[in-house]
Enzyme design. Structure first.
Site, PDB file in Angstrom:
ATOM      1  N   HIS A 179       0.880   5.238   1.383  1.00  0.00           N
ATOM      2  CA  HIS A 179       0.151   6.099   2.322  1.00  0.00           C
ATOM      3  C   HIS A 179       0.807   7.486   2.324  1.00  0.00           C
ATOM      4  O   HIS A 179       2.033   7.596   2.371  1.00  0.00           O
ATOM      5  CB  HIS A 179       0.198   5.486   3.725  1.00  0.00           C
ATOM      6  CG  HIS A 179      -0.598   6.270   4.717  1.00  0.00           C
ATOM      7  ND1 HIS A 179      -1.969   6.203   4.783  1.00  0.00           N
ATOM      8  CD2 HIS A 179      -0.209   7.158   5.660  1.00  0.00           C
ATOM      9  CE1 HIS A 179      -2.399   7.024   5.728  1.00  0.00           C
ATOM     10  NE2 HIS A 179      -1.350   7.613   6.279  1.00  0.00           N
ATOM     11  N   ASN A 239       0.862  -1.189   0.000  1.00  0.00           N
ATOM     12  CA  ASN A 239       0.000   0.000   0.000  1.00  0.00           C
ATOM     13  C   ASN A 239       0.893   1.232   0.000  1.00  0.00           C
ATOM     14  O   ASN A 239       2.050   1.170   0.438  1.00  0.00           O
ATOM     15  CB  ASN A 239      -0.884   0.005   1.252  1.00  0.00           C
ATOM     16  CG  ASN A 239      -1.846   1.188   1.274  1.00  0.00           C
ATOM     17  OD1 ASN A 239      -2.421   1.549   0.245  1.00  0.00           O
ATOM     18  ND2 ASN A 239      -2.004   1.807   2.430  1.00  0.00           N
ATOM     19  N   ASP A 299      -2.751   0.898   8.016  1.00  0.00           N
ATOM     20  CA  ASP A 299      -1.563   1.741   7.787  1.00  0.00           C
ATOM     21  C   ASP A 299      -0.438   1.410   8.769  1.00  0.00           C
ATOM     22  O   ASP A 299       0.393   2.281   9.074  1.00  0.00           O
ATOM     23  CB  ASP A 299      -1.916   3.241   7.888  1.00  0.00           C
ATOM     24  CG  ASP A 299      -3.003   3.647   6.909  1.00  0.00           C
ATOM     25  OD1 ASP A 299      -3.046   3.083   5.803  1.00  0.00           O
ATOM     26  OD2 ASP A 299      -3.812   4.526   7.258  1.00  0.00           O
ATOM     27  N   SER A 342       4.827   6.918   2.341  1.00  0.00           N
ATOM     28  CA  SER A 342       5.429   5.625   2.699  1.00  0.00           C
ATOM     29  C   SER A 342       4.797   4.504   1.890  1.00  0.00           C
ATOM     30  O   SER A 342       3.569   4.476   1.706  1.00  0.00           O
ATOM     31  CB  SER A 342       5.165   5.289   4.177  1.00  0.00           C
ATOM     32  OG  SER A 342       5.474   6.359   5.033  1.00  0.00           O
ATOM     33  N   GLU A 359      -3.230  -4.296  10.821  1.00  0.00           N
ATOM     34  CA  GLU A 359      -3.281  -2.970  11.435  1.00  0.00           C
ATOM     35  C   GLU A 359      -3.340  -1.912  10.337  1.00  0.00           C
ATOM     36  O   GLU A 359      -2.429  -1.837   9.502  1.00  0.00           O
ATOM     37  CB  GLU A 359      -2.030  -2.755  12.302  1.00  0.00           C
ATOM     38  CG  GLU A 359      -2.138  -1.528  13.175  1.00  0.00           C
ATOM     39  CD  GLU A 359      -0.791  -1.127  13.776  1.00  0.00           C
ATOM     40  OE1 GLU A 359      -0.631   0.046  14.099  1.00  0.00           O
ATOM     41  OE2 GLU A 359       0.094  -2.003  13.882  1.00  0.00           O
TER      42      GLU A 359
HETATM   43  C1  GRF Z   1      -2.637   8.672  -2.644  1.00  0.00           C
HETATM   44  O1  GRF Z   1      -2.438   9.865  -1.977  1.00  0.00           O
HETATM   45  C2  GRF Z   1      -2.219   7.512  -1.779  1.00  0.00           C
HETATM   46  O2  GRF Z   1      -1.179   7.824  -0.908  1.00  0.00           O
HETATM   47  C3  GRF Z   1      -3.473   7.196  -1.001  1.00  0.00           C
HETATM   48  O3  GRF Z   1      -4.518   7.434  -1.913  1.00  0.00           O
HETATM   49  C4  GRF Z   1      -4.121   8.381  -2.876  1.00  0.00           C
HETATM   50  C5  GRF Z   1      -4.370   7.805  -4.229  1.00  0.00           C
HETATM   51  O4  GRF Z   1      -4.163   8.724  -5.250  1.00  0.00           O
HETATM   52  N1  GRF Z   1      -3.431   5.846  -0.511  1.00  0.00           N
HETATM   53  P1  GRF Z   1      -4.242   8.257  -6.760  1.00  0.00           P
HETATM   54  O5  GRF Z   1      -5.639   7.667  -6.987  1.00  0.00           O
HETATM   55  O6  GRF Z   1      -3.167   7.263  -7.002  1.00  0.00           O
HETATM   56  O7  GRF Z   1      -4.065   9.511  -7.563  1.00  0.00           O
END
Ligand code: GRF
Length: 243
Positions: free
Chosen positions: A129, A127, A165, A156, A163
């Protein structure tokens, strides 16, 4: 002579190099700019594998169009049509399995995952974040960072565990918060860094360099520090031609 007639002890001793292309399924809910960054690397043969499907829980997600434009299977699986989180995740697993992925990439997939789903893909789901984890888990990370007056923010990539994030971090990129920073400007800077580091982390995983082991995330067999590998603000800014 058929293949099965053919016997050779020597040949059977040889372990063939894995020649199969590593398969990636990307889950999205929105714009999909991180998906685009991955598609761009794939277009240049730099991803280390192939995105075989993009799945969205939101029918209107723009990322679906990005997938179609790149000739990637775009699947809509609307969560509103399922009566429970568990029923939805069960259906999602079925769709994902059809594509036999080596890696699941969450790229703005705005769903809380059930433990069953997380366990199914444990060690092969990443993922991204928008914060320097463990700071600012959850939503509205940029606004919260600004309200706290932090000097440094970022993003990150982490393995997904139960858990939220909270899984082991693989790589982070920093951004220095400017004096006149707004939520929008900060978001844009963080996004640009996301597009830098996510394809790198995906490639490392697909190349077998990045793993989730009992003691946490490892890179080339070495345990990663709690915050993963770090890209400094200066390095990222140079890479991005920022002023
Ligand atoms: C990003 O900011 C990512 O960190 C979060 O969701 C957003 C997705 O943006 N998990 P995109 O759809 O890739 O433009």
């Amino acid at each position: 002579m058929t293949d099965t007639d053919y016997q050779s002890d020597t040949l059977r001793d040889i372990t063939p190099e894995p020649s199969e292309v590593r398969r990636v399924v990307v889950l999205i809910s929105g714009s999909g700019s991180n998906l685009q960054a991955l598609i761009d690397e794939q277009t240049h043969d730099r991803l280390g594998g192939e995105i075989v499907a993009v799945i969205s829980n939101e029918p209107e997600a723009y990322g679906l169009q990005r997938a179609r434009d790149a000739g990637i299977d775009a699947v809509v699986l609307p969560h509103r049509e399922y009566e429970s989180r568990d029923a939805y995740d069960g259906a999602l697993i079925k769709v994902i399995e059809r594509h036999e992925p080596d890696l699941i990439v969450l790229a703005g997939f705005m769903r809380i995952l059930t433990p069953r789903f997380v366990q199914r893909y444990f060690g092969r789901m990443l993922n991204i974040h928008p914060s320097l984890l463990p700071a600012y888990q959850g939503l509205n990370t940029h606004a919260r960072a600004l309200a706290d007056g932090v000097a440094e923010h970022g993003c990150s990539v982490h393995f997904v565990t139960e858990e939220l994030d909270g899984g082991p971090v693989v790589v982070q990129a920093e951004v220095a918060v400017a004096a006149d920073e707004t939520e929008e400007s900060l978001k844009a800077k963080v996004h640009a860094r996301e597009h830098l580091i996510y394809p790198i982390a995906v490639k490392w995983f697909l190349e077998g360099r990045l793993k989730l082991e009992a003691e946490g995330a490892t890179f080339d067999g070495m345990p990663l520090p709690p915050h993963g590998l770090r890209m400094s603000h200066a390095d990222a800014a140079e890479e991005l031609d920022e002023e």
